[in-house]
Design a protein around this motif. Structure first.
Motif, short mmCIF file in Angstrom:
data_model
loop_
_atom_site.label_atom_id
_atom_site.label_comp_id
_atom_site.label_asym_id
_atom_site.label_seq_id
_atom_site.Cartn_x
_atom_site.Cartn_y
_atom_site.Cartn_z
N GLN A 76 30.02 8.55 -9.21
CA GLN A 76 29.00 8.04 -8.25
C GLN A 76 29.60 8.44 -6.80
OE1 GLN A 76 29.09 3.93 -8.80
NE2 GLN A 76 30.37 3.38 -7.27
N LYS A 77 30.87 8.47 -6.80
CA LYS A 77 31.47 9.06 -5.33
C LYS A 77 31.38 10.62 -5.02
CE LYS A 77 34.46 4.85 -5.19
NZ LYS A 77 34.13 4.36 -6.61
N ALA A 78 30.97 11.20 -5.91
CA ALA A 78 30.91 12.84 -6.11
C ALA A 78 30.06 13.14 -4.58
CB ALA A 78 30.23 13.60 -7.15
N ASN A 79 30.08 14.19 -4.22
CA ASN A 79 29.60 14.58 -2.93
C ASN A 79 28.15 15.32 -3.21
OD1 ASN A 79 31.45 13.70 -1.14
ND2 ASN A 79 32.58 15.41 -1.35
N MET A 80 27.56 14.70 -3.95
CA MET A 80 26.14 15.26 -4.75
C MET A 80 25.07 14.19 -4.52
SD MET A 80 24.92 16.66 -8.24
CE MET A 80 26.35 17.22 -8.43
N GLU A 81 23.89 14.46 -3.79
CA GLU A 81 22.77 13.56 -3.77
C GLU A 81 22.02 13.58 -5.01
OE1 GLU A 81 19.20 11.98 -1.15
OE2 GLU A 81 20.38 13.75 -0.50
N ILE A 82 21.71 12.75 -5.82
CA ILE A 82 20.89 12.78 -6.75
C ILE A 82 19.65 11.84 -6.61
CG2 ILE A 82 20.70 12.47 -9.45
CD1 ILE A 82 23.75 12.81 -9.57
N LYS A 83 18.63 12.15 -6.71
CA LYS A 83 17.33 11.27 -6.50
C LYS A 83 16.14 11.86 -6.88
CE LYS A 83 15.26 12.94 -1.97
NZ LYS A 83 14.75 12.37 -1.03
N LYS A 84 15.16 11.13 -7.34
CA LYS A 84 13.97 11.47 -7.73
C LYS A 84 13.05 12.24 -6.42
CE LYS A 84 9.92 9.89 -10.27
NZ LYS A 84 8.93 10.77 -9.54
N ALA A 85 12.58 13.35 -6.70
CA ALA A 85 11.77 14.02 -5.80
C ALA A 85 10.64 13.24 -5.01
CB ALA A 85 11.04 15.41 -6.11
N ASP A 86 10.57 13.10 -3.93
CA ASP A 86 9.24 12.34 -3.53
C ASP A 86 8.85 13.21 -2.08
OD1 ASP A 86 11.53 12.13 -1.35
OD2 ASP A 86 11.29 9.67 -1.62
N GLY A 87 7.61 12.94 -1.65
CA GLY A 87 6.96 13.65 -0.41
C GLY A 87 6.96 15.27 -0.54
#
Length: 107
Positions: A76-87
């Motif tokens: 979870q501390k990886a330098n990668m953002e993981i998120k569901k697309a929005d906008g």
């Protein structure tokens, strides 16, 4: 020895198709989420595995993909953002999907 993902990719290439409903796959251990996704999406009719995931964890493997997606564990501390697309990101994702969906027709 191949992971399930590589085996599915190789089978698709060799057979010239992405739908493998007449195939079976045998693995030494329960597949990771990424490999399971490949097996599931290829419609393989049977997945047979030897060891439970806990056995792989006991010898040093971990479920880093699931941990990363869930935000649990070390990754979870990886330098990668993981998120569901929005906008705007969701609009771009939808446009990419519309332009490429014919290539991935499975039904």
């Amino acid at each position: 020895m191949l992971c399930c993902l590589a085996a599915v990719a190789e089978a698709c290439k060799k057979l010239g198709k992405i739908e493998l409903s007449d195939c079976e796959i045998y693995a030494s251990c329960e597949p990771c989420p990424m490999c399971f996704g490949a097996v599931h999406l290829s419609r393989i009719k049977r997945l047979v595995y030897g060891a439970k995931a806990e056995a792989a964890i006991a010898i040093g493997f971990d479920d880093f993909i699931a941990d990363a997606l869930r935000g649990t564990g070390f990754y979870q501390k990886a330098n990668m953002e993981i998120k569901k697309a929005d906008g705007n990101g969701a609009l771009i994702a939808e446009q990419v999907f519309e332009k490429t969906k014919e290539k991935f027709q499975m039904y």
